[in-house]
Design a protein around this motif. Structure first.
Motif, mmCIF file in Angstrom:
data_model
loop_
_atom_site.group_PDB
_atom_site.id
_atom_site.type_symbol
_atom_site.label_atom_id
_atom_site.label_comp_id
_atom_site.label_asym_id
_atom_site.label_seq_id
_atom_site.Cartn_x
_atom_site.Cartn_y
_atom_site.Cartn_z
ATOM 1 N N LEU A 21 0.836 -1.196 0.000
ATOM 2 C CA LEU A 21 0.000 0.000 0.000
ATOM 3 C C LEU A 21 0.875 1.251 0.000
ATOM 4 O O LEU A 21 1.832 1.343 0.770
ATOM 5 C CB LEU A 21 -0.905 0.011 1.235
ATOM 6 C CG LEU A 21 -1.853 -1.173 1.402
ATOM 7 C CD1 LEU A 21 -2.523 -1.124 2.770
ATOM 8 C CD2 LEU A 21 -2.890 -1.160 0.295
ATOM 9 N N GLU A 22 0.519 2.209 -0.845
ATOM 10 C CA GLU A 22 1.249 3.471 -0.879
ATOM 11 C C GLU A 22 1.230 4.160 0.475
ATOM 12 O O GLU A 22 2.230 4.701 0.936
ATOM 13 C CB GLU A 22 0.627 4.400 -1.931
ATOM 14 C CG GLU A 22 1.445 4.528 -3.186
ATOM 15 C CD GLU A 22 0.825 5.543 -4.122
ATOM 16 O OE1 GLU A 22 0.796 6.752 -3.782
ATOM 17 O OE2 GLU A 22 0.393 5.116 -5.202
ATOM 18 N N ALA A 23 0.059 4.147 1.120
ATOM 19 C CA ALA A 23 -0.103 4.807 2.421
ATOM 20 C C ALA A 23 0.794 4.205 3.493
ATOM 21 O O ALA A 23 1.057 4.844 4.513
ATOM 22 C CB ALA A 23 -1.567 4.739 2.855
ATOM 23 N N TRP A 24 1.279 3.007 3.264
ATOM 24 C CA TRP A 24 2.145 2.327 4.234
ATOM 25 C C TRP A 24 3.586 2.296 3.720
ATOM 26 O O TRP A 24 4.366 1.416 4.080
ATOM 27 C CB TRP A 24 1.637 0.911 4.491
ATOM 28 C CG TRP A 24 0.327 0.865 5.222
ATOM 29 C CD1 TRP A 24 -0.887 1.271 4.744
ATOM 30 C CD2 TRP A 24 0.104 0.428 6.542
ATOM 31 N NE1 TRP A 24 -1.845 1.097 5.693
ATOM 32 C CE2 TRP A 24 -1.265 0.576 6.820
ATOM 33 C CE3 TRP A 24 0.929 -0.088 7.528
ATOM 34 C CZ2 TRP A 24 -1.826 0.234 8.036
ATOM 35 C CZ3 TRP A 24 0.363 -0.441 8.745
ATOM 36 C CH2 TRP A 24 -0.997 -0.269 8.991
ATOM 37 N N GLY A 25 3.909 3.235 2.866
ATOM 38 C CA GLY A 25 5.275 3.309 2.337
ATOM 39 C C GLY A 25 5.628 2.152 1.432
ATOM 40 O O GLY A 25 6.787 1.740 1.361
ATOM 41 N N GLY A 26 4.637 1.624 0.733
ATOM 42 C CA GLY A 26 4.869 0.496 -0.168
ATOM 43 C C GLY A 26 4.937 -0.846 0.534
ATOM 44 O O GLY A 26 5.210 -1.863 -0.090
ATOM 45 N N GLN A 27 4.695 -0.843 1.834
ATOM 46 C CA GLN A 27 4.705 -2.101 2.590
ATOM 47 C C GLN A 27 3.301 -2.701 2.620
ATOM 48 O O GLN A 27 2.306 -2.017 2.435
ATOM 49 C CB GLN A 27 5.134 -1.862 4.042
ATOM 50 C CG GLN A 27 6.587 -1.597 4.242
ATOM 51 C CD GLN A 27 6.914 -1.560 5.723
ATOM 52 O OE1 GLN A 27 6.329 -0.800 6.472
ATOM 53 N NE2 GLN A 27 7.860 -2.396 6.133
ATOM 54 N N THR A 28 3.265 -3.982 2.935
ATOM 55 C CA THR A 28 1.978 -4.625 3.171
ATOM 56 C C THR A 28 1.608 -4.427 4.637
ATOM 57 O O THR A 28 2.471 -4.131 5.472
ATOM 58 C CB THR A 28 2.040 -6.137 2.881
ATOM 59 O OG1 THR A 28 2.898 -6.759 3.842
ATOM 60 C CG2 THR A 28 2.527 -6.423 1.462
ATOM 61 N N VAL A 29 0.337 -4.586 4.950
ATOM 62 C CA VAL A 29 -0.112 -4.502 6.341
ATOM 63 C C VAL A 29 0.606 -5.568 7.167
ATOM 64 O O VAL A 29 1.056 -5.305 8.286
ATOM 65 C CB VAL A 29 -1.647 -4.658 6.437
ATOM 66 C CG1 VAL A 29 -2.108 -4.776 7.879
ATOM 67 C CG2 VAL A 29 -2.343 -3.491 5.739
ATOM 68 N N TRP A 30 0.741 -6.764 6.606
ATOM 69 C CA TRP A 30 1.410 -7.857 7.328
ATOM 70 C C TRP A 30 2.875 -7.501 7.631
ATOM 71 O O TRP A 30 3.350 -7.686 8.749
ATOM 72 C CB TRP A 30 1.321 -9.155 6.534
ATOM 73 C CG TRP A 30 2.047 -10.276 7.191
ATOM 74 C CD1 TRP A 30 3.208 -10.855 6.779
ATOM 75 C CD2 TRP A 30 1.699 -10.933 8.416
ATOM 76 N NE1 TRP A 30 3.593 -11.839 7.661
ATOM 77 C CE2 TRP A 30 2.682 -11.913 8.676
ATOM 78 C CE3 TRP A 30 0.645 -10.801 9.315
ATOM 79 C CZ2 TRP A 30 2.660 -12.744 9.785
ATOM 80 C CZ3 TRP A 30 0.620 -11.629 10.428
ATOM 81 C CH2 TRP A 30 1.603 -12.581 10.660
ATOM 82 N N ALA A 31 3.587 -6.962 6.645
ATOM 83 C CA ALA A 31 4.991 -6.610 6.851
ATOM 84 C C ALA A 31 5.123 -5.519 7.918
ATOM 85 O O ALA A 31 6.026 -5.581 8.769
ATOM 86 C CB ALA A 31 5.613 -6.140 5.537
ATOM 87 N N LYS A 32 4.228 -4.535 7.894
ATOM 88 C CA LYS A 32 4.276 -3.456 8.878
ATOM 89 C C LYS A 32 3.951 -3.981 10.270
ATOM 90 O O LYS A 32 4.596 -3.592 11.263
ATOM 91 C CB LYS A 32 3.306 -2.338 8.480
ATOM 92 C CG LYS A 32 3.346 -1.138 9.377
ATOM 93 C CD LYS A 32 4.704 -0.457 9.350
ATOM 94 C CE LYS A 32 4.657 0.811 10.191
ATOM 95 N NZ LYS A 32 5.938 1.135 10.792
ATOM 96 N N LEU A 33 2.987 -4.865 10.380
ATOM 97 C CA LEU A 33 2.649 -5.472 11.666
ATOM 98 C C LEU A 33 3.859 -6.210 12.235
ATOM 99 O O LEU A 33 4.220 -6.028 13.395
ATOM 100 C CB LEU A 33 1.469 -6.432 11.515
ATOM 101 C CG LEU A 33 1.110 -7.263 12.745
ATOM 102 C CD1 LEU A 33 0.585 -6.364 13.867
ATOM 103 C CD2 LEU A 33 0.085 -8.327 12.387
ATOM 104 N N ARG A 34 4.492 -7.037 11.410
ATOM 105 C CA ARG A 34 5.682 -7.778 11.860
ATOM 106 C C ARG A 34 6.784 -6.824 12.279
ATOM 107 O O ARG A 34 7.424 -7.001 13.314
ATOM 108 C CB ARG A 34 6.198 -8.700 10.747
ATOM 109 C CG ARG A 34 5.310 -9.884 10.479
ATOM 110 C CD ARG A 34 5.908 -10.806 9.417
ATOM 111 N NE ARG A 34 6.954 -11.611 10.032
ATOM 112 C CZ ARG A 34 8.194 -11.709 9.571
ATOM 113 N NH1 ARG A 34 8.568 -11.048 8.491
ATOM 114 N NH2 ARG A 34 9.082 -12.463 10.184
ATOM 115 N N GLU A 35 7.016 -5.797 11.468
ATOM 116 C CA GLU A 35 8.062 -4.823 11.777
ATOM 117 C C GLU A 35 7.809 -4.175 13.138
ATOM 118 O O GLU A 35 8.721 -4.049 13.957
ATOM 119 C CB GLU A 35 8.093 -3.756 10.683
ATOM 120 C CG GLU A 35 9.148 -2.703 10.873
ATOM 121 C CD GLU A 35 9.088 -1.663 9.773
ATOM 122 O OE1 GLU A 35 8.667 -0.528 10.052
ATOM 123 O OE2 GLU A 35 9.466 -2.003 8.627
#
Length: 119
Positions: A21-35
């Motif tokens: 997602l663009e709003a998440w800096g090109g990350q997925t929700v799953w990747a951001k959650l893990r991070e």
């Protein structure tokens, strides 16, 4: 993390959790959650922990003899087959004493009882 779902749910996981997602800096929700979880626990971002493992319920098909991914669970028979799939999927995550030799229905009942109380 095991996610047991239908084929519709699998599509939702792909669209809502695994699409960048663009709003998440090109990350997925799953990747951001893990991070975020790893940062809070002071673990490296690249880590073998917290792996997403979607499992799509499959149902027997009497006409073809080939199990088919369940799009939805509407009938009693489909729900019974889904319950068996869930027990078989979760059994390896339950404790070792669940894997005793006994008739399948008794073993499944014991596994489900232990797994459901663990959840």
């Amino acid at each position: 993390m095991v996610v047991i779902t239908t084929s519709r749910g699998e599509q939702d996981i792909q669209q809502q959790l695994l699409t960048p997602l663009e709003a998440w800096g090109g990350q997925t929700v799953w990747a951001k959650l893990r991070e975020d979880i790893f940062a809070g626990a002071r673990l490296p971002k690249e880590n073998l922990r917290l792996q997403l493992s979607p499992r799509v319920i499959d149902l027997p098909d009497a006409a073809t003899g080939v199990r088919q991914k369940a799009d939805d669970l509407r009938t009693h028979a489909q729900n019974d087959a889904a319950a068996n799939f869930i027990v078989q999927t979760l059994a390896p995550y339950c404790d070792a004493q669940d894997h005793q030799s006994s008739p399948a229905s008794q073993a499944d009942a014991k596994r489900w009882e232990r797994c459901s109380t663990a959840l």
